[in-house]
Motif scaffolding. Structure first.
Motif, PDB file in Angstrom:
ATOM      1  N   CYS A 164      45.281  30.594  39.458  1.00 21.07           N
ATOM      2  CA  CYS A 164      44.057  31.250  39.950  1.00 21.07           C
ATOM      3  C   CYS A 164      42.838  30.591  39.313  1.00 21.07           C
ATOM      4  N   ARG A 165      41.673  30.927  39.845  1.00 21.52           N
ATOM      5  CA  ARG A 165      40.409  30.435  39.293  1.00 21.52           C
ATOM      6  C   ARG A 165      39.908  31.392  38.225  1.00 21.52           C
ATOM      7  N   MET A 166      39.007  30.883  37.361  1.00 23.61           N
ATOM      8  CA  MET A 166      38.398  31.702  36.318  1.00 23.61           C
ATOM      9  C   MET A 166      36.896  31.490  36.331  1.00 23.61           C
ATOM     10  N   SER A 167      36.136  32.566  36.045  1.00 24.47           N
ATOM     11  CA  SER A 167      34.685  32.443  35.950  1.00 24.47           C
ATOM     12  C   SER A 167      34.246  32.138  34.522  1.00 24.47           C
ATOM     13  N   ASN A 168      35.091  32.440  33.563  1.00 25.38           N
ATOM     14  CA  ASN A 168      34.895  32.080  32.153  1.00 25.38           C
ATOM     15  C   ASN A 168      36.271  32.142  31.485  1.00 25.38           C
ATOM     16  N   PRO A 169      36.413  31.785  30.209  1.00 26.63           N
ATOM     17  CA  PRO A 169      37.743  31.685  29.607  1.00 26.63           C
ATOM     18  C   PRO A 169      38.530  32.978  29.513  1.00 26.63           C
ATOM     19  N   TRP A 170      37.933  34.117  29.850  1.00 35.71           N
ATOM     20  CA  TRP A 170      38.670  35.374  29.755  1.00 35.71           C
ATOM     21  C   TRP A 170      38.623  36.202  31.049  1.00 35.71           C
ATOM     22  N   THR A 171      38.110  35.629  32.134  1.00 36.89           N
ATOM     23  CA  THR A 171      37.957  36.387  33.377  1.00 36.89           C
ATOM     24  C   THR A 171      38.520  35.614  34.564  1.00 36.89           C
ATOM     25  N   CYS A 172      39.517  36.195  35.226  1.00 33.98           N
ATOM     26  CA  CYS A 172      40.076  35.617  36.442  1.00 33.98           C
ATOM     27  C   CYS A 172      39.287  36.108  37.651  1.00 33.98           C
ATOM     28  N   VAL A 173      39.201  35.270  38.670  1.00 31.07           N
ATOM     29  CA  VAL A 173      38.500  35.641  39.901  1.00 31.07           C
ATOM     30  C   VAL A 173      39.348  35.222  41.097  1.00 31.07           C
ATOM     31  N   GLY A 174      39.164  35.956  42.185  1.00 30.22           N
ATOM     32  CA  GLY A 174      39.876  35.626  43.409  1.00 30.22           C
ATOM     33  C   GLY A 174      41.330  36.065  43.379  1.00 30.22           C
ATOM     34  N   LYS A 175      42.105  35.477  44.264  1.00 30.45           N
ATOM     35  CA  LYS A 175      43.509  35.816  44.393  1.00 30.45           C
ATOM     36  C   LYS A 175      44.381  34.846  43.597  1.00 30.45           C
ATOM     37  N   ARG A 176      45.596  35.261  43.325  1.00 40.03           N
ATOM     38  CA  ARG A 176      46.557  34.363  42.690  1.00 40.03           C
ATOM     39  C   ARG A 176      47.320  33.596  43.768  1.00 40.03           C
ATOM     40  N   LEU A 177      47.627  32.356  43.452  1.00 41.35           N
ATOM     41  CA  LEU A 177      48.368  31.488  44.365  1.00 41.35           C
ATOM     42  C   LEU A 177      49.771  31.293  43.815  1.00 41.35           C
ATOM     43  N   LEU A 178      50.774  31.588  44.625  1.00 43.77           N
ATOM     44  CA  LEU A 178      52.160  31.348  44.235  1.00 43.77           C
ATOM     45  C   LEU A 178      52.462  29.860  44.383  1.00 43.77           C
ATOM     46  N   LEU A 179      52.781  29.206  43.250  1.00 39.36           N
ATOM     47  CA  LEU A 179      53.055  27.762  43.264  1.00 39.36           C
ATOM     48  C   LEU A 179      54.539  27.439  43.270  1.00 39.36           C
ATOM     49  N   SER A 180      55.336  28.238  42.560  1.00 39.17           N
ATOM     50  CA  SER A 180      56.751  27.892  42.437  1.00 39.17           C
ATOM     51  C   SER A 180      57.595  29.127  42.200  1.00 39.17           C
ATOM     52  N   GLU A 181      58.704  29.210  42.913  1.00 46.17           N
ATOM     53  CA  GLU A 181      59.733  30.210  42.687  1.00 46.17           C
ATOM     54  C   GLU A 181      61.036  29.495  42.334  1.00 46.17           C
ATOM     55  N   PRO A 182      61.915  30.143  41.568  1.00 44.72           N
ATOM     56  CA  PRO A 182      63.197  29.505  41.218  1.00 44.72           C
ATOM     57  C   PRO A 182      64.184  29.570  42.373  1.00 44.72           C
ATOM     58  N   THR A 183      63.965  28.725  43.374  1.00 47.00           N
ATOM     59  CA  THR A 183      64.771  28.750  44.593  1.00 47.00           C
ATOM     60  C   THR A 183      65.728  27.567  44.718  1.00 47.00           C
ATOM     61  N   ILE A 184      65.456  26.465  43.994  1.00 46.97           N
ATOM     62  CA  ILE A 184      66.322  25.286  44.070  1.00 46.97           C
ATOM     63  C   ILE A 184      67.554  25.536  43.195  1.00 46.97           C
ATOM     64  N   PRO A 185      68.746  25.093  43.596  1.00 50.54           N
ATOM     65  CA  PRO A 185      69.963  25.382  42.822  1.00 50.54           C
ATOM     66  C   PRO A 185      69.859  25.070  41.333  1.00 50.54           C
ATOM     67  N   TRP A 186      69.183  23.979  40.958  1.00 51.29           N
ATOM     68  CA  TRP A 186      69.144  23.627  39.532  1.00 51.29           C
ATOM     69  C   TRP A 186      68.318  24.622  38.712  1.00 51.29           C
ATOM     70  N   GLU A 187      67.456  25.433  39.374  1.00 52.31           N
ATOM     71  CA  GLU A 187      66.587  26.389  38.684  1.00 52.31           C
ATOM     72  C   GLU A 187      67.209  27.784  38.529  1.00 52.31           C
ATOM     73  N   ARG A 188      68.435  27.977  38.992  1.00 50.13           N
ATOM     74  CA  ARG A 188      68.971  29.325  39.131  1.00 50.13           C
ATOM     75  C   ARG A 188      70.133  29.614  38.167  1.00 50.13           C
ATOM     76  N   HIS A 189      70.107  28.979  37.006  1.00 46.28           N
ATOM     77  CA  HIS A 189      71.136  29.217  35.992  1.00 46.28           C
ATOM     78  C   HIS A 189      70.653  30.320  35.049  1.00 46.28           C
ATOM     79  N   ASN A 190      71.369  31.428  35.036  1.00 44.14           N
ATOM     80  CA  ASN A 190      70.953  32.548  34.199  1.00 44.14           C
ATOM     81  C   ASN A 190      72.147  33.280  33.580  1.00 44.14           C
ATOM     82  N   HIS A 191      73.326  32.637  33.589  1.00 39.65           N
ATOM     83  CA  HIS A 191      74.543  33.326  33.144  1.00 39.65           C
ATOM     84  C   HIS A 191      74.494  33.670  31.664  1.00 39.65           C
TER      85      HIS A 191
END
Length: 331
Positions: A164-191
């Motif tokens: 997301c964007r920030m208006s200063n070092p402690w304030t977020c503005v606007g919406k959050r953008l989803l960049l990555s989810e653990p969907t690829i097989p190599w990212e899904r190890h949690n045993h």
């Protein structure tokens, strides 16, 4: 290699979630302690074991940021008025089971993070105000961007990478953008060996770190459960001249770029940060375990490794170096 100044990993006997920043000729280093913000100060990270260290802030005995203080980062940023000061971003909560983790901001208005006083500025309220950890920032052409790991909703099950964007070092503005989810097989190890462990239901993308090179902006992140030896690093890539708040500007590598090397005895490498030297080198600071099945606990150590570059501008992280292997120091 005669005449070359060498070093070996690990840099310290303990140090999960390592972070460093270079300022006025010194490297300031920190890592997760759970209870305080400790800063090491050194001319060379290769000499970290001999560096002075100082506890500059302690978590309170109780309250909303009194437990599980993780992944501190130090940044020297414009405070929004044209003056620069130090900010520390850390993850903490009040729940011992980390079910209410949020990102918090500390501020120190001195030009030296060892001096002055570190004070709690505020909770960094991210868009949608959900569980969040591992906040990191970058300034691009006067615009601050925040990247972090968080939940989509109010319950655990999956950690995603957001921007997301920030208006200063402690304030977020606007919406959050989803960049990555653990969907690829190599990212899904949690045993988890314990069949009743809640970890068996958790998928992880976390610990984002920005890296700039030529016309590209990269985000290095970690995936899989830190309790597994499959903990590894992935890569997101965008052109600097693209709309960074548009998901289509980002490309996700389909394979990990840095992962366990059984041969070199380096297990679960991850939670890294990237820095550039005055000599133009790019280095990765990360943690790893010295053997298998060590998990997220007390044997993760901070390590350094140089990143090289392909002609097309893409990074080559190589293979995690073996402990005690001699390497040339950063210059």
């Amino acid at each position: 290699m005669s005449g070359k100044i060498m070093f070996t990993n690990p840099l310290l006997p303990y140090g999960p979630d390592p972070w460093t920043v270079c300022h006025d000729g010194f490297f300031y280093y920190t890592h997760s302690t759970r209870t305080n913000l400790t800063i090491w100060k050194t001319r060379s990270l290769a000499d970290l074991a001999h560096a002075e260290q100082k506890v500059v802030w302690n978590v309170p005995d109780n309250g909303p940021f009194s437990k599980n203080m993780w992944a501190p980062e130090l940044h020297y940023l414009d405070d929004g008025t044209g003056e620069k000061c130090w900010y520390a971003y850390l993850s903490a909560g009040e729940d011992r089971d980390a079910g209410d983790q949020r990102i918090w901001v500390l501020e120190n208005r001195d030009c030296d993070p060892w001096q002055g006083e570190w004070q709690v500025k505020c909770e960094l309220t991210t868009p949608d105000s959900k569980w969040g950890i591992d906040g990191t920032v970058i300034e691009l052409n006067g615009q601050l961007l925040l990247c972090w790991s968080g939940w989509e909703g109010d319950e655990n099950g999956q950690q995603n990478i957001y921007l997301c964007r920030m208006s200063n070092p402690w304030t977020c503005v606007g919406k959050r953008l989803l960049l990555s989810e653990p969907t690829i097989p190599w990212e899904r190890h949690n045993h988890d060996p314990d069949p009743n462990s809640g970890r068996n239901h958790v998928l992880v993308n976390e610990a984002p770190a920005f890296m700039r090179h030529e016309e590209y902006l990269f985000i290095v992140y970690s995936a899989n459960g830190c309790w597994t030896d499959d903990y590894a690093m992935g890569l997101l890539t965008a052109r600097l001249d693209s709309d960074l708040m548009n998901a289509s500007s980002w490309t996700k590598a389909q394979q990990p770029v840095f992962k366990t090397s059984v041969r070199n005895g380096s297990f679960g490498p991850g939670h890294g940060c990237v820095f550039h030297t005055e000599g133009g080198q790019t280095w990765l600071l990360y943690h790893a375990n010295p053997g298998p099945n060590k998990g997220c606990e007390n044997e993760r150590t901070p390590r350094l490794q140089r990143i090289h570059w392909h002609r097309n501008g893409m990074p080559d992280f190589g293979v995690p170096a073996a402990g005690k292997m001699k390497m040339e120091r950063p210059v």
